[in-house]
Design an enzyme around this catalytic site. Structure first.
Site, PDB file in Angstrom:
ATOM      1  N   ASN A  98       0.539  -0.947   0.091  1.00 18.79           N
ATOM      2  CA  ASN A  98      -0.006   0.295   0.111  1.00 18.79           C
ATOM      3  C   ASN A  98       0.886   1.378   0.073  1.00 18.79           C
ATOM      4  OD1 ASN A  98      -2.055   1.752   0.608  1.00 18.79           O
ATOM      5  ND2 ASN A  98      -1.998   1.168   2.334  1.00 18.79           N
TER       6      ASN A  98
ATOM      7  N   LYS B 257       0.023   4.623  -0.453  1.00 22.46           N
ATOM      8  CA  LYS B 257      -1.146   5.560  -0.224  1.00 22.46           C
ATOM      9  C   LYS B 257      -0.176   7.100  -1.254  1.00 22.46           C
ATOM     10  CE  LYS B 257       0.253   3.878   4.495  1.00 22.46           C
ATOM     11  NZ  LYS B 257       0.524   4.077   6.223  1.00 22.46           N
TER      12      LYS B 257
ATOM     13  N   HIS C 191      -9.280   1.081   3.931  1.00 24.44           N
ATOM     14  CA  HIS C 191      -8.267   1.342   4.943  1.00 24.44           C
ATOM     15  C   HIS C 191      -8.944   2.834   6.396  1.00 24.44           C
ATOM     16  CE1 HIS C 191      -4.436   2.766   5.909  1.00 24.44           C
ATOM     17  NE2 HIS C 191      -3.654   1.827   5.118  1.00 24.44           N
TER      18      HIS C 191
ATOM     19  N   GLU D  65      -5.625  -4.527  10.317  1.00 24.86           N
ATOM     20  CA  GLU D  65      -4.803  -3.608  10.178  1.00 24.86           C
ATOM     21  C   GLU D  65      -4.994  -3.033  12.334  1.00 24.86           C
ATOM     22  OE1 GLU D  65      -2.917  -2.730   6.651  1.00 24.86           O
ATOM     23  OE2 GLU D  65      -4.285  -1.593   6.889  1.00 24.86           O
TER      24      GLU D  65
ATOM     25  N   GLY E 205       1.948   2.287  10.736  1.00 28.83           N
ATOM     26  CA  GLY E 205       3.405   4.340  10.571  1.00 28.83           C
ATOM     27  C   GLY E 205       3.310   4.015  12.322  1.00 28.83           C
TER      28      GLY E 205
ATOM     29  N   SER F 178       3.568  -1.624  10.455  1.00 31.68           N
ATOM     30  CA  SER F 178       4.616  -1.843  10.576  1.00 31.68           C
ATOM     31  C   SER F 178       5.552  -2.975  10.180  1.00 31.68           C
ATOM     32  CB  SER F 178       4.788  -1.063  12.349  1.00 31.68           C
ATOM     33  OG  SER F 178       4.299  -0.066  12.114  1.00 31.68           O
TER      34      SER F 178
HETATM   35  C1  PEP Z   1      -0.882   0.105   5.955  1.00 33.36           C
HETATM   36  O1  PEP Z   1      -1.207   1.488   5.449  1.00 33.36           O
HETATM   37  O2  PEP Z   1      -1.777  -0.452   5.105  1.00 33.36           O
HETATM   38  C2  PEP Z   1       0.085  -0.131   6.490  1.00 33.36           C
HETATM   39  C3  PEP Z   1       0.068  -0.929   7.414  1.00 33.36           C
HETATM   40  O3  PEP Z   1       1.256   0.467   6.832  1.00 33.36           O
HETATM   41  P1  PEP Z   1       2.332   0.459   7.606  1.00 33.36           P
HETATM   42  O4  PEP Z   1       3.441  -1.202   7.497  1.00 33.36           O
HETATM   43  O5  PEP Z   1       3.628   1.439   7.785  1.00 33.36           O
HETATM   44  O6  PEP Z   1       1.936  -0.403   9.175  1.00 33.36           O
END
Ligand code: PEP
Length: 251
Positions: free
Chosen positions: A11, A13, A96, A168, A174, A213
């Site tokens: 992803n 973003k 999301h 998630e 993040g 993360s």
């Molecule tokens: C995401 O935005 O779906 C995500 C998992 O971000 P990150 O891996 O940066 O935590």
């Protein structure tokens, strides 16, 4: 239990222009597995077509990060499933937490979007997860149950396994704080149990990912949990070498 093909989704973003997308893929595609896990990149809208063209011979699939549930209409700024299909997109992230938080994406809207994506022939990647205060006050189970029941309410039982679900936890997105493998397994088993309450067959087949993360150093311990079928990766997927290492950890 059927063998579930793992999914590794990137992803991006609101990152990567067309040029940056092409540069990423030139580095990543030679390292992408020819078979095994399903690998998906999710660029922003303007870079989707370039990604589709570059991935064409590779087995790597391309998904968008959002869509509107109507095929067309007076919805300024929105993009529909037929528009995504026309340029060769395979799937779409919906729900999301950043869209829920910043753009008011509601469970009611998701209850329309997920079946609309399926009907159109796109693979939906539905994100669910609790925030930090909900986890601290032991509401995780209730939040996940509510989201799964509401967002999939209008998906027929025989199509549930065509949805990819991403657990998630918002506190892990993040932030550099990853759920422990036990926390990821526990939440994902709970989501699978909610699917099982509708269809045992779908529960055995549906792919449920962990996101939050994920990095090359922690991917393997998360992905090898019995109910975890892969990862949705944000920050670490922006680097072709890091994302390739995460995919290799699952292969
Ligand atoms: C995401 O935005 O779906 C995500 C998992 O971000 P990150 O891996 O940066 O935590």
């Amino acid at each position: 239990m059927p063998d579930r093909v793992p999914v590794l989704a990137a992803n991006w973003k609101m990152h990567k222009t067309i040029e940056e997308t092409e540069r990423f893929l030139a580095e990543f595609l030679p390292r992408a597995p020819g078979s095994g896990p399903e690998v998906i990149v999710c660029p922003p809208f303007p870079s989707l077509k370039a990604a589709v063209e570059h991935c064409a011979q590779s087995g790597v699939r391309v998904a968008a990060q959002n869509m509107h549930e109507e095929p067309e209409g007076a919805f300024t700024g929105e993009v529909s499933a037929p528009m995504l299909l026309e340029i060769g997109v395979d799937g779409v992230i919906v729900g999301h937490s950043e869209r829920r938080q910043h753009f008011g994406e509601s469970d009611e809207a998701l209850a329309r979007k997920v079946p609309a994506a399926l009907r159109a022939g796109l693979e939906p990647i539905l994100c669910v997860g609790e925030n930090e205060s909900q986890r601290d006050s032991d509401e995780t189970e209730g939040i996940l149950t509510r989201q799964i029941e509401a967002d999939l309410a209008d998906v027929p039982d025989d199509r549930l396994a065509d949805v990819v679900i991403a657990y998630e936890p918002i506190w892990a997105i993040g932030t550099g704080r990853t759920a422990s493998p036990d926390q990821a397994q526990e939440a994902i088993a709970l989501i699978r149990a909610r699917i099982e309450s509708r269809s045992a067959e779908a529960a055995a087949a549906v792919r449920i990912l962990y996101g939050g993360s994920v990095k090359p150093g922690n991917a393997s311990e998360l992905i090898t949990q019995p109910d975890v079928d892969g990862a949705l990766v944000g920050g670490a997927s922006l680097d072709a070498g890091d994302f390739a290492a995460i995919v290799e950890a699952a292969a």
